[in-house]
Structures are given as structure tokens and as C-alpha cells.
Write an enzyme that holds these catalytic residues in place. Structure first.
Site, PDB file in Angstrom:
ATOM      1  N   GLY A   4       0.796  -1.215   0.000  1.00  8.56           N
ATOM      2  CA  GLY A   4       0.000   0.000   0.000  1.00  8.56           C
ATOM      3  C   GLY A   4       0.833   1.271   0.000  1.00  8.56           C
ATOM      4  O   GLY A   4       0.282   2.370   0.016  1.00  8.56           O
ATOM      5  N   HIS A   5       2.188   1.111  -0.004  1.00  9.80           N
ATOM      6  CA  HIS A   5       3.092   2.274  -0.007  1.00  9.80           C
ATOM      7  C   HIS A   5       3.856   2.384  -1.323  1.00  9.80           C
ATOM      8  O   HIS A   5       4.851   3.089  -1.403  1.00  9.80           O
ATOM      9  CB  HIS A   5       4.119   2.162   1.123  1.00  9.80           C
TER      10      HIS A   5
ATOM     11  N   ASP B 288       6.542  -4.109  12.317  1.00  9.02           N
ATOM     12  CA  ASP B 288       7.706  -4.299  11.450  1.00  9.02           C
ATOM     13  C   ASP B 288       8.938  -4.630  12.276  1.00  9.02           C
ATOM     14  O   ASP B 288       9.692  -5.549  11.963  1.00  9.02           O
ATOM     15  CB  ASP B 288       7.971  -3.037  10.618  1.00  9.02           C
TER      16      ASP B 288
ATOM     17  N   HIS C 191      -0.248   4.951   7.068  1.00  8.85           N
ATOM     18  CA  HIS C 191      -1.107   3.774   7.180  1.00  8.85           C
ATOM     19  C   HIS C 191      -2.560   4.153   7.379  1.00  8.85           C
ATOM     20  O   HIS C 191      -3.337   3.385   7.917  1.00  8.85           O
ATOM     21  CB  HIS C 191      -0.663   2.889   8.342  1.00  8.85           C
TER      22      HIS C 191
END
Lengths: 334, 211
Positions: free
Chosen positions: A56-57, A110, A220
Site C-alpha cells: 500500500g506504499h 515491522d 497507514h
């Protein structure tokens, strides 16, 4: 939800199929483990550079795999960290004995998943792994009592600069030290005009009225720290640049790489308009722009908005920035 | 399946029931996570426990500790985010603590405490940080109190589930100090923590299935 998808559950795997089909000259993709590899990896004697994170990045991180940047990128679900199995597989695949650097954005998930992977890889094959955690977002207070600052725009600049150094054949320790130097000299701040929709959730993560904006946004879809009435670009530029400048601090005579990043839903027309405002503010502060980058490089799905990243540079960092790079997301000199 | 011990059977029931409950509550958990996180907790837990059920369907286990350790490894491999390492480590350490041990209520309590110790080692949270530990901490204490008072496994797990629910509710007024919600500062106040919510679902399931 209006998206170019088939099924929300298949978004990441089908996008990886597309990356493999679009860039067979530069990439190969392990679809089972969701790892994007540089086609010629592993390269004997070269420190392996691995990053990864939630999807999504894009183009971060898979789009920055290739000559002069990453050797491998692990793709998680949308906005969800990849799992240790993926980082372990990637670590083993790119190591030729020179060791592997993990580039990790500072998010709880992460960091935990990369930590587990480094422990497991060391126990399993004895691969030497060092990690650098990026945490450049000045919107977040850094304290022992929080998860700390988020890793945002500096991650892109770091992957480029450190990738060039690894390409030159520097040692794992030298590459890791350089990565920390880049992180220590970079700061970012972002804002959003709209929310974004995670495919599996099907609706916007938060609501933002037509007349409002979020300052201090992450990547996010998590809300920012303050909600303000929408303002002209000139004022927004100050709201982003001022806290960045005062944090490092940057001062008169400093040289920077100035990076205006779009979050996915803002046209380049507006990003260049914002860059003009940012450049004027830097000029007024007596700061020299050594290099610039404008575009969508670390995004938050279709969120509209932008972030500003400043990286204080010396001649060495500028030379590494200018070195050849050939990835789907960044390419020059090669 | 025929020679599966009664204990393995009831822990299997717990994992299957948890998977169903997490599936049924996936949208709710994601909604909670949308308010203060990144809108993925329900989908991630559903995917992870779905994978655990797939393992249960194709593998038979001789002992509870093997079962729990496999569940933990599966969650680490499938969930992602912070929940994967946290819940995965919980089941790994819970299983490890139960290896070769007679499964008395006290031993299971020690196992739970070992599992939660794993969560703390990874997440470094304290009570009041607005995390899943705000549910686990009171649950462990209530469990031990019930066992010390002569309660059986059913009584202890019921007490743990009730304390967990209270701990979950108590996260609402807190300001988050760990995880992605901490980026919101005081704007995290007024929202229930998704991790404390999924923890309570797991413990309520345990109270229904393990005793």
C-alpha cells in the site's frame, strides 16, 4: 469502495504478479513468499540490502529493488508487516557471506517481525544481520513511553544512498553506519486531505470533512495528531517545513536533499506547487537545496496529501545520491 | 484422531472455537482498529486462526504442548503486524511451559503466565499502556486467585475471562503509549483497544471449551 481489484483478498498477490510481468528485465518474484528480488541477486561479495513492510506504499519497497538500491523486498498484506518467514527466506537468498542489512521502518509490527527473522536467520545459518530502523517523522513525540517516531520519507532516500554504497563493495558495518548517518540527518512531516480505504476493510479508515485536513499524518491511514481547517498551500508548507527545520535543527549554510512526496492521491501539479512553496521557505532560511525529489514514492494507498522530507547532506551523500540506479521506482545514470 | 487424548481434544476445540469467534468478530475488531490503528486487526487475526484451523485439519497431535507450539508458529508465519509475533510468542511459550507437565489448573495457569511473559518480552508493555496486556494482566491474577481458592479449571478460566473483559473496558479512557495507537496521543482516548478485545475473545472461548 471503488478500486481496480478482483477480490480484496488477492490484491497483494495479483499486484506482485503484475510487477513480475512488467519488469522481467530487472526483477524476479518469489510469489509463495511474496519477495521481490533483484534479478541478478545474490551478487558475490556484496552486502545484501533487504527491506519490506506492509503493502500500500508503492513504489516502496518492491519498486526500489534493482541496481543501486535493494536486493530484496518483502511484501506484507496492505498496511501489515510481512512475517519472519519472508525476511528469513530473503536474508538467506541474498547473503553471499558479506552479510545482510535489514532496513526497517519504525512501526511496532515491522520491528518485531524483523527482529524475529534476524534471530531465526542467525540461529539457522549463521548469516550476519545488522538492522537499521528509520524514524524520521517529527509529528510523533519521541519518548520512552511511546512506540517512538515513525519511519517515513527518509526510508526512500536511505535505500538509494545506502544502496549505492553497497554497490561500491563497502562492508556490512560501513553500510550500516552510513544508514544510521542518513537516518540521523533526515526529518519528515506529512499531512492528508483525505483518508484512504484498505481493500479488506472496504471503507475509509477515518472521516475527514471537505473543509478539514489532518496534520502529522502517517502512511497507514492512521489519523494524525491534529485536525485543522483546510488552508492555502503556502500555509500548509509552513506547517510542514517549520517543525522539520527546528527539529534537527537545520540552519543557515546547510545543504539538503528536499523531498516532496505525494501520498498517492495528489497530482504532480499540486506536488510541484508545494515544492515551490517549500523551496522558498528553505531559501529564506538560508538552506541550499543540493538535490530534490518530487513525486509519489512512499504512499498511503489513494490518500491525498503530501509529506516533506529534508536530509542534511555532505559531498559524500550527494555523490552516493547521484550514483547510477535502475529500479522500477527510481532510475538515473543506468 | 481416534486416539487423541481428551486434553488434546479440548485444546483443539479451543483453537477451533477461537477461530470461529475471531472470524465472526473480524469486522468489529477492524472497526476498533480503524479508530486508533490501521484497520487490519480483524482481517489479520481471522487469516492467522484460519491457518491454524487448516493445520488442525491435516495434522494430529499427541500432546497439548506440540499442538500449542504449532499454533504459535503458524500465527507468527501468517498474521503479520504486531499481533503475529505477540500472539505467536504467547502460544509458543504457553506450549513450551506445558511440555511433560500434568495439566492441572495450576500448571495451566503457570503456562498462561509464561505465554504472557513472552508477550511482554516482545512488546515491552506495562499495565495502562492501552494494549492487550491490559486484558492479560488482570486475567492472570484472577485465574491464580480462583485456583488458590480451590476453583477448578472452569472456575479459573471464567474468572480470567471476566477480568479480561473488565481490563478491556478499562482501556477506553486510556491514552495509548505503545503500538500504532500511541501516534495519536490524547486522541486515542475514548476508544477500546483492539488487542485487549481479541484477547478477551480468546479467553472467553477458553472458558467455554477448555473446562
Amino acid at each position: 469502495m471503488k478500486k481496480l481489484i478482483n477480490d480484496p483478498a488477492d490484491v497483494v498477490s495479483e499486484a506482485l504478479l503484475g510487477m513480475a510481468a512488467a519488469h522481467p528485465d530487472r526483477l524476479r518474484v518469489d510469489h509463495e513468499n511474496r519477495i521481490v528480488y533483484r534479478k541478478e541477486a545474490p551478487r558475490p561479495g556484496k552486502v545484501g540490502l533487504i527491506s519490506g513492510g506492509g503493502s500500500g506504499h508503492e513504489p516502496l519497497h518492491g519498486g526500489f529493488v534493482g541496481l543501486g538500491m535493494l536486493d530484496a523486498a518483502c511484501a506484507g498484506e496492505v498496511f501489515t508487516s510481512p512475517v519472519p518467514d519472508q525476511m528469513m527466506a530473503a536474508t538467506k537468498a541474498v547473503d553471499t557471506g558479506a552479510g545482510v542489512l535489514h532496513i526497517v521502518k519504525n512501526y511496532t509490527g515491522d520491528v518485531m517481525n524483523f527482529e524475529m527473522a534476524a534471530e531465526l536467520a542467525a540461529a539457522d545459518t549463521g548469516t550476519e544481520v545488522l538492522s537499521v530502523v528509520t524514524n524520521d517523522d517529527v509529528a510523533v513525540q519521541d519518548s520512552l513511553y511511546t512506540a517512538g517516531r515513525r519511519g517515513v520519507g527518509v526510508t526512500v532516500l536511505l535505500e538509494k544512498i545506502v544502496g549505492a554504497a553497497a554497490e561500491e563493495g563497502r562492508s556490512l558495518q560501513e553500510v550500516a553506519d552510513l544508514a544510521r548517518k542518513v537516518n540521523d540527518n533526515g526529518r519528515s512531516m506529512g499531512m492528508a486531505l483525505t483518508s484512504c480505504t484498505v481493500p479488506a476493510a472496504g471503507k475509509p479508515t477515518f472521516d475527514l470533512a471537505e473543509t478539514e485536513m489532518e496534520l502529522g499524518i502517517g502512511i497507514h491511514g492512521e489519523p494524525g495528531r491534529r485536525r485543522l481547517p483546510l488552508a492555502p498551500a503556502r500555509e500548509i508548507a509552513s506547517l510542514l517545513v517549520d517543525p522539520v527545520l527546528s527539529d534537527l535543527p537545520y540552519g543557515q549554510g546547510d545543504s539538503v536533499i528536499a523531498f516532496v512526496n505525494g501520498l498517492g492521491g495528489t497530482p504532480l501539479l499540486e506536488l510541484y506547487l508545494m515544492y515551490n512553496e517549500v523551496a522558498q521557505l528553505l531559501d529564506r532560511a538560508g538552506i541550499t537545496v543540493a538535490r530534490s525529489l518530487v513525486g509519489n514514492y512512499i504512499t498511503s494507498l489513494e490518500m491525498a496529501g503530501c509529506s516533506v522530507t529534508l536530509l542534511k547532506v555532505d559531498d559524500e551523500l550527494v555523490r552516493l545520491w547521484d550514483a547510477p540506479v535502475n529500479t522500477p521506482g527510481l532510475r538515473w545514470g543506468a | 484422531m481416534s486416539n487423541m487424548s481428551k486434553e488434546v481434544e479440548s485444546f483443539t476445540d479451543w483453537l477451533r472455537d477461537s477461530a470461529q469467534v475471531l472470524h465472526d468478530n473480524a469486522a468489529y475488531l477492524t472497526e476498533l482498529d480503524s479508530a486508533i490503528g490501521d484497520a487490519d486487526h480483524g482481517a489479520n487475526m481471522d487469516r492467522g486462526f484460519g491457518a491454524v484451523v487448516a493445520v488442525l485439519d491435516e495434522t494430529s497431535f499427541d500432546t497439548v504442548d506440540e499442538l500449542l507450539k504449532k499454533a504459535g508458529m503458524t500465527l507468527v508465519s501468517k498474521v503479520g503486524g504486531a499481533s503475529g509475533p505477540l500472539y505467536g510468542t504467547f502460544f509458543l511459550r504457553f506450549g513450551t511451559a506445558l511440555a511433560g507437565v500434568k495439566l492441572t489448573p495450576a500448571a495451566i495457569g503457570e503456562g498462561l503466565r509464561a505465554g504472557v511473559g513472552g508477550i511482554l518480552a516482545r512488546g515491552k508493555a506495562e499495565i495502562g499502556d492501552k494494549t492487550m496486556y491490559d486484558a492479560w494482566g488482570p486475567a492472570l491474577d484472577a485465574y491464580d486467585t480462583a485456583v488458590a481458592g480451590g476453583g477448578d479449571l472452569a472456575a479459573a478460566l471464567t474468572a480470567a475471562a471476566e477480568a479480561s473483559a473488565k481490563g478491556r473496558d478499562a482501556t477506553v479512557p486510556l491514552e495509548a503509549r505503545k503500538g500504532r495507537a500511541s501516534y495519536l496521543g490524547e486522541r486515542s482516548v475514548g476508544h477500546q483497544d483492539p488487542g485487549a478485545t481479541s484477547t478477551t475473545l480468546l479467553l472467553e472461548s477458553a472458558a467455554r471449551t477448555l473446562a
